[in-house]
Scaffold this motif. Structure first.
Motif, PDB file in Angstrom:
ATOM      1  N   LYS A 162       0.668  -1.050   0.014  1.00  0.00           N
ATOM      2  CA  LYS A 162       0.010  -0.109  -0.179  1.00  0.00           C
ATOM      3  C   LYS A 162       0.836   1.409  -0.080  1.00  0.00           C
ATOM      4  N   GLU A 163       1.973   1.389   0.595  1.00  0.00           N
ATOM      5  CA  GLU A 163       2.893   2.310   0.717  1.00  0.00           C
ATOM      6  C   GLU A 163       3.292   2.615  -0.870  1.00  0.00           C
ATOM      7  N   SER A 164       3.789   1.511  -1.443  1.00  0.00           N
ATOM      8  CA  SER A 164       4.293   1.798  -2.841  1.00  0.00           C
ATOM      9  C   SER A 164       3.466   2.225  -3.566  1.00  0.00           C
ATOM     10  N   LEU A 165       1.993   1.938  -3.538  1.00  0.00           N
ATOM     11  CA  LEU A 165       1.059   2.234  -4.478  1.00  0.00           C
ATOM     12  C   LEU A 165       0.872   3.884  -4.077  1.00  0.00           C
ATOM     13  N   TYR A 166       0.603   4.142  -2.916  1.00  0.00           N
ATOM     14  CA  TYR A 166       0.657   5.555  -2.555  1.00  0.00           C
ATOM     15  C   TYR A 166       1.832   6.599  -3.115  1.00  0.00           C
ATOM     16  N   LYS A 167       3.135   6.167  -3.131  1.00  0.00           N
ATOM     17  CA  LYS A 167       4.325   6.660  -3.825  1.00  0.00           C
ATOM     18  C   LYS A 167       3.966   6.673  -5.402  1.00  0.00           C
ATOM     19  N   ALA A 168       3.565   5.763  -5.919  1.00  0.00           N
ATOM     20  CA  ALA A 168       3.520   5.730  -7.456  1.00  0.00           C
ATOM     21  C   ALA A 168       2.147   6.649  -7.788  1.00  0.00           C
ATOM     22  N   PHE A 179      -5.160   3.828   4.876  1.00  0.00           N
ATOM     23  CA  PHE A 179      -4.811   2.286   4.369  1.00  0.00           C
ATOM     24  C   PHE A 179      -6.151   1.418   3.869  1.00  0.00           C
ATOM     25  N   HIS A 180      -7.119   2.073   4.497  1.00  0.00           N
ATOM     26  CA  HIS A 180      -8.365   1.517   4.275  1.00  0.00           C
ATOM     27  C   HIS A 180      -9.076   1.848   3.144  1.00  0.00           C
ATOM     28  N   ASP A 181      -8.356   2.878   2.254  1.00  0.00           N
ATOM     29  CA  ASP A 181      -8.895   3.404   1.172  1.00  0.00           C
ATOM     30  C   ASP A 181      -8.283   2.624  -0.033  1.00  0.00           C
ATOM     31  N   VAL A 182      -7.215   1.916   0.170  1.00  0.00           N
ATOM     32  CA  VAL A 182      -6.936   0.530  -0.884  1.00  0.00           C
ATOM     33  C   VAL A 182      -7.176  -0.611  -0.212  1.00  0.00           C
ATOM     34  N   THR A 183      -7.463  -1.417  -1.166  1.00  0.00           N
ATOM     35  CA  THR A 183      -7.855  -2.935  -0.780  1.00  0.00           C
ATOM     36  C   THR A 183      -7.111  -3.879  -1.342  1.00  0.00           C
ATOM     37  N   LEU A 184      -6.612  -4.833  -0.661  1.00  0.00           N
ATOM     38  CA  LEU A 184      -5.762  -6.046  -1.115  1.00  0.00           C
ATOM     39  C   LEU A 184      -6.834  -7.075  -1.749  1.00  0.00           C
ATOM     40  N   VAL A 185      -6.916  -7.108  -3.083  1.00  0.00           N
ATOM     41  CA  VAL A 185      -7.813  -8.148  -3.567  1.00  0.00           C
ATOM     42  C   VAL A 185      -7.244  -9.461  -4.105  1.00  0.00           C
ATOM     43  N   GLY A 186      -5.742  -9.844  -4.173  1.00  0.00           N
ATOM     44  CA  GLY A 186      -5.363 -10.742  -4.466  1.00  0.00           C
ATOM     45  C   GLY A 186      -3.944 -10.856  -4.163  1.00  0.00           C
ATOM     46  N   ILE A 187      -3.461 -12.135  -4.138  1.00  0.00           N
ATOM     47  CA  ILE A 187      -2.009 -12.377  -3.794  1.00  0.00           C
ATOM     48  C   ILE A 187      -1.625 -13.664  -4.572  1.00  0.00           C
ATOM     49  N   THR A 188      -0.335 -13.441  -5.292  1.00  0.00           N
ATOM     50  CA  THR A 188       0.376 -14.916  -5.696  1.00  0.00           C
ATOM     51  C   THR A 188       1.582 -14.911  -5.018  1.00  0.00           C
ATOM     52  N   ASP A 189       2.652 -15.702  -5.816  1.00  0.00           N
ATOM     53  CA  ASP A 189       3.675 -16.037  -5.012  1.00  0.00           C
ATOM     54  C   ASP A 189       4.791 -14.953  -5.062  1.00  0.00           C
ATOM     55  N   ASP A 190       4.680 -13.774  -5.973  1.00  0.00           N
ATOM     56  CA  ASP A 190       5.443 -12.721  -6.029  1.00  0.00           C
ATOM     57  C   ASP A 190       4.617 -11.420  -6.195  1.00  0.00           C
ATOM     58  N   HIS A 193      -2.061  -7.750  -5.623  1.00  0.00           N
ATOM     59  CA  HIS A 193      -3.274  -6.761  -6.341  1.00  0.00           C
ATOM     60  C   HIS A 193      -3.834  -6.005  -5.562  1.00  0.00           C
ATOM     61  N   LEU A 194      -3.958  -4.740  -5.801  1.00  0.00           N
ATOM     62  CA  LEU A 194      -4.545  -3.718  -4.813  1.00  0.00           C
ATOM     63  C   LEU A 194      -5.603  -2.820  -5.721  1.00  0.00           C
ATOM     64  N   ALA A 195      -6.710  -2.470  -5.249  1.00  0.00           N
ATOM     65  CA  ALA A 195      -7.752  -1.885  -5.741  1.00  0.00           C
ATOM     66  C   ALA A 195      -7.734  -0.671  -4.950  1.00  0.00           C
ATOM     67  N   PHE A 196      -8.030   0.556  -5.902  1.00  0.00           N
ATOM     68  CA  PHE A 196      -8.043   1.872  -5.417  1.00  0.00           C
ATOM     69  C   PHE A 196      -8.998   2.783  -6.520  1.00  0.00           C
ATOM     70  N   ALA A 197      -9.768   3.110  -6.006  1.00  0.00           N
ATOM     71  CA  ALA A 197     -10.628   4.371  -7.059  1.00  0.00           C
ATOM     72  C   ALA A 197     -10.990   3.675  -8.181  1.00  0.00           C
ATOM     73  N   GLY A 198     -11.502   2.378  -8.274  1.00  0.00           N
ATOM     74  CA  GLY A 198     -11.994   1.741  -9.392  1.00  0.00           C
ATOM     75  C   GLY A 198     -10.904   1.220 -10.098  1.00  0.00           C
TER      76      GLY A 198
END
Length: 220
Positions: A162-168, A179-190, A193-198
Protein backbone atom coordinates in the motif's frame (compact mmCIF):
# COMPACT_ATOMS: atom_id res chain seq x y z
CA UNK A 1 28.22 4.79 6.57
CA UNK A 2 27.89 2.39 3.63
CA UNK A 3 28.09 -1.32 4.39
CA UNK A 4 28.68 -3.74 1.52
CA UNK A 5 28.57 -3.34 -2.23
CA UNK A 6 26.12 -1.36 -4.34
CA UNK A 7 23.30 -3.24 -6.05
CA UNK A 8 22.69 -1.99 -9.58
CA UNK A 9 20.07 -4.45 -10.83
CA UNK A 10 16.42 -4.53 -9.77
CA UNK A 11 15.18 -7.77 -8.17
CA UNK A 12 11.98 -7.46 -10.23
CA UNK A 13 11.28 -8.33 -13.87
CA UNK A 14 10.17 -4.84 -14.86
CA UNK A 15 11.72 -3.37 -18.04
CA UNK A 16 12.96 0.20 -18.08
CA UNK A 17 13.99 0.60 -14.44
CA UNK A 18 17.20 2.20 -13.22
CA UNK A 19 17.73 0.70 -9.75
CA UNK A 20 20.34 1.69 -7.16
CA UNK A 21 20.51 0.07 -3.73
CA UNK A 22 22.91 0.03 -0.79
CA UNK A 23 23.17 -1.09 2.81
CA UNK A 24 24.14 1.39 5.51
CA UNK A 25 24.94 1.65 9.20
CA UNK A 26 23.57 4.70 11.05
CA UNK A 27 26.41 7.08 11.90
CA UNK A 28 27.11 10.70 12.78
CA UNK A 29 27.31 11.95 9.17
CA UNK A 30 26.67 15.15 7.24
CA UNK A 31 27.65 13.69 3.87
CA UNK A 32 27.94 10.32 2.16
CA UNK A 33 30.00 9.21 -0.84
CA UNK A 34 30.86 6.14 -2.87
CA UNK A 35 33.46 5.32 -5.48
CA UNK A 36 31.71 2.09 -6.55
CA UNK A 37 29.35 3.67 -9.05
CA UNK A 38 30.23 2.64 -12.65
CA UNK A 39 30.24 6.32 -13.67
CA UNK A 40 32.73 7.32 -10.99
CA UNK A 41 32.65 8.79 -7.47
CA UNK A 42 29.48 10.52 -6.25
CA UNK A 43 28.83 12.48 -3.08
CA UNK A 44 25.73 13.95 -1.43
CA UNK A 45 25.47 16.36 1.49
CA UNK A 46 22.83 16.85 4.12
CA UNK A 47 20.12 19.48 3.62
CA UNK A 48 20.20 22.29 6.22
CA UNK A 49 16.94 21.37 7.96
CA UNK A 50 18.28 17.91 8.87
CA UNK A 51 21.63 18.99 10.33
CA UNK A 52 20.26 18.69 13.88
CA UNK A 53 18.40 15.41 13.23
CA UNK A 54 19.41 12.20 14.98
CA UNK A 55 22.13 10.10 13.34
CA UNK A 56 19.71 7.46 12.05
CA UNK A 57 17.55 10.03 10.24
CA UNK A 58 20.57 11.76 8.72
CA UNK A 59 22.12 8.48 7.54
CA UNK A 60 18.95 7.11 5.97
CA UNK A 61 18.32 10.41 4.18
CA UNK A 62 21.86 10.53 2.82
CA UNK A 63 21.75 6.88 1.74
CA UNK A 64 18.48 7.38 -0.13
CA UNK A 65 19.70 10.54 -1.84
CA UNK A 66 23.00 8.88 -2.76
CA UNK A 67 21.07 6.07 -4.48
CA UNK A 68 18.90 8.66 -6.24
CA UNK A 69 21.94 10.65 -7.38
CA UNK A 70 23.49 7.55 -8.94
CA UNK A 71 20.24 6.60 -10.68
CA UNK A 72 19.74 10.11 -12.06
CA UNK A 73 23.32 10.35 -13.27
CA UNK A 74 22.89 7.05 -15.13
CA UNK A 75 19.96 8.69 -16.95
CA UNK A 76 22.14 11.74 -17.79
CA UNK A 77 20.13 13.96 -15.45
CA UNK A 78 21.17 16.37 -12.68
CA UNK A 79 21.86 14.41 -9.51
CA UNK A 80 20.17 16.68 -6.97
CA UNK A 81 16.63 15.74 -5.93
CA UNK A 82 14.36 18.62 -4.96
CA UNK A 83 11.87 18.23 -2.10
CA UNK A 84 8.29 19.18 -1.39
CA UNK A 85 7.93 18.64 2.31
CA UNK A 86 9.60 15.27 2.85
CA UNK A 87 8.69 13.97 -0.62
CA UNK A 88 11.23 13.92 -3.47
CA UNK A 89 10.43 15.96 -6.58
CA UNK A 90 11.68 14.30 -9.78
CA UNK A 91 12.46 15.83 -13.18
CA UNK A 92 9.34 16.19 -15.33
CA UNK A 93 10.25 13.46 -17.81
CA UNK A 94 10.78 10.63 -15.32
CA UNK A 95 9.03 8.75 -12.54
CA UNK A 96 10.97 7.90 -9.41
CA UNK A 97 10.82 6.76 -5.80
CA UNK A 98 13.11 6.41 -2.77
CA UNK A 99 12.77 4.14 0.24
CA UNK A 100 14.81 3.04 3.23
CA UNK A 101 14.46 0.61 6.11
CA UNK A 102 16.68 0.33 9.18
CA UNK A 103 19.77 -0.45 7.09
CA UNK A 104 18.77 -0.55 3.41
CA UNK A 105 18.19 2.31 0.95
CA UNK A 106 16.79 2.06 -2.58
CA UNK A 107 16.09 4.55 -5.37
CA UNK A 108 14.43 3.68 -8.66
CA UNK A 109 13.67 5.86 -11.69
CA UNK A 110 12.28 5.29 -15.18
CA UNK A 111 11.40 7.15 -18.36
CA UNK A 112 8.97 4.38 -19.32
CA UNK A 113 6.53 4.71 -16.42
CA UNK A 114 4.14 7.41 -15.27
CA UNK A 115 4.31 6.28 -11.67
CA UNK A 116 6.79 4.36 -9.53
CA UNK A 117 6.54 3.36 -5.92
CA UNK A 118 9.10 1.35 -3.99
CA UNK A 119 9.02 0.49 -0.31
CA UNK A 120 11.28 -1.50 2.01
CA UNK A 121 10.03 -2.51 5.45
CA UNK A 122 11.74 -4.35 8.28
CA UNK A 123 9.55 -7.34 9.11
CA UNK A 124 6.83 -6.64 11.66
CA UNK A 125 6.96 -8.89 14.74
CA UNK A 126 4.05 -11.13 15.68
CA UNK A 127 3.29 -8.92 18.68
CA UNK A 128 3.31 -5.76 16.57
CA UNK A 129 1.07 -7.41 13.98
CA UNK A 130 -1.49 -8.28 16.62
CA UNK A 131 -1.69 -4.64 17.69
CA UNK A 132 -1.42 -2.96 14.27
CA UNK A 133 -3.45 -5.08 11.88
CA UNK A 134 -6.84 -3.33 12.34
CA UNK A 135 -5.24 -0.08 11.13
CA UNK A 136 -3.79 -1.65 7.97
CA UNK A 137 -6.09 -4.42 6.68
CA UNK A 138 -9.69 -5.56 7.02
CA UNK A 139 -10.81 -9.10 7.92
CA UNK A 140 -11.65 -9.63 4.23
CA UNK A 141 -8.08 -8.75 3.26
CA UNK A 142 -6.68 -10.90 6.06
CA UNK A 143 -8.59 -13.89 4.68
CA UNK A 144 -6.43 -13.72 1.53
CA UNK A 145 -3.29 -14.69 3.47
CA UNK A 146 -1.66 -17.83 2.05
CA UNK A 147 -1.53 -20.60 4.63
CA UNK A 148 2.27 -20.83 4.55
CA UNK A 149 2.82 -17.08 5.04
CA UNK A 150 2.94 -16.05 8.72
CA UNK A 151 0.41 -13.37 9.60
CA UNK A 152 3.11 -10.88 10.62
CA UNK A 153 4.87 -11.33 7.26
CA UNK A 154 1.55 -10.95 5.43
CA UNK A 155 0.81 -7.74 7.32
CA UNK A 156 4.27 -6.36 6.51
CA UNK A 157 3.65 -7.15 2.84
CA UNK A 158 0.21 -5.50 2.84
CA UNK A 159 1.59 -2.39 4.56
CA UNK A 160 4.53 -2.15 2.16
CA UNK A 161 2.45 -2.74 -0.98
CA UNK A 162 0.00 0.00 0.00
CA UNK A 163 2.90 2.36 0.72
CA UNK A 164 4.36 1.64 -2.72
CA UNK A 165 1.02 2.34 -4.38
CA UNK A 166 0.67 5.64 -2.54
CA UNK A 167 4.11 6.69 -3.79
CA UNK A 168 3.35 5.63 -7.37
CA UNK A 169 0.14 7.70 -7.38
CA UNK A 170 1.31 10.62 -5.23
CA UNK A 171 1.85 13.07 -8.08
CA UNK A 172 -1.80 12.65 -9.12
CA UNK A 173 -3.45 12.74 -5.71
CA UNK A 174 -4.62 15.87 -3.95
CA UNK A 175 -4.81 14.02 -0.64
CA UNK A 176 -2.97 10.91 0.47
CA UNK A 177 -5.41 8.02 1.05
CA UNK A 178 -5.58 6.00 4.23
CA UNK A 179 -4.72 2.32 4.49
CA UNK A 180 -8.38 1.31 4.27
CA UNK A 181 -8.89 3.35 1.09
CA UNK A 182 -6.76 0.78 -0.76
CA UNK A 183 -7.92 -2.83 -0.75
CA UNK A 184 -5.81 -5.95 -1.15
CA UNK A 185 -7.79 -8.11 -3.59
CA UNK A 186 -5.37 -10.89 -4.57
CA UNK A 187 -1.97 -12.45 -3.94
CA UNK A 188 0.34 -14.84 -5.80
CA UNK A 189 3.87 -16.06 -5.07
CA UNK A 190 5.45 -12.72 -6.04
CA UNK A 191 2.65 -10.20 -6.58
CA UNK A 192 -0.26 -8.64 -4.74
CA UNK A 193 -3.15 -6.85 -6.40
CA UNK A 194 -4.56 -3.66 -4.92
CA UNK A 195 -7.81 -1.89 -5.76
CA UNK A 196 -8.08 1.89 -5.46
CA UNK A 197 -10.62 4.31 -6.95
CA UNK A 198 -11.98 1.76 -9.40
CA UNK A 199 -8.60 0.60 -10.73
CA UNK A 200 -6.56 -2.50 -9.85
CA UNK A 201 -2.78 -2.20 -9.52
CA UNK A 202 -0.01 -4.77 -9.27
CA UNK A 203 2.67 -4.69 -6.57
CA UNK A 204 5.61 -7.02 -7.05
CA UNK A 205 7.34 -8.18 -3.87
CA UNK A 206 10.34 -9.96 -2.39
CA UNK A 207 10.30 -11.19 1.22
CA UNK A 208 13.27 -12.34 3.30
CA UNK A 209 13.59 -13.11 6.99
CA UNK A 210 14.76 -9.52 7.53
CA UNK A 211 12.59 -7.33 5.32
CA UNK A 212 10.04 -6.95 2.55
CA UNK A 213 10.50 -4.91 -0.63
CA UNK A 214 7.58 -3.97 -2.89
CA UNK A 215 7.40 -2.21 -6.23
CA UNK A 216 4.43 -0.64 -8.03
CA UNK A 217 5.30 0.34 -11.60
CA UNK A 218 2.60 2.09 -13.65
CA UNK A 219 3.40 2.15 -17.36
CA UNK A 220 2.67 5.09 -19.58
Amino acid sequence: MIAGSLILVAPFAEPGLIWRELRFIPADLNEMATSEDPLGPVRVTLVPDLVEAVAKRRTEFLAGRLCAAMALRWASLPTEVARQGRAPVWPSDIAGAITHSDNRAIAVISRHHVGLGVDCETMISAEQAENLHPEIITPTEAALRPALLPFSDFLTLAFSAKESLYKALSSRLLQMPGFHDVTLVGITDDQVHLAFAGTTYRAQFRITAQDCVTLVAIRA
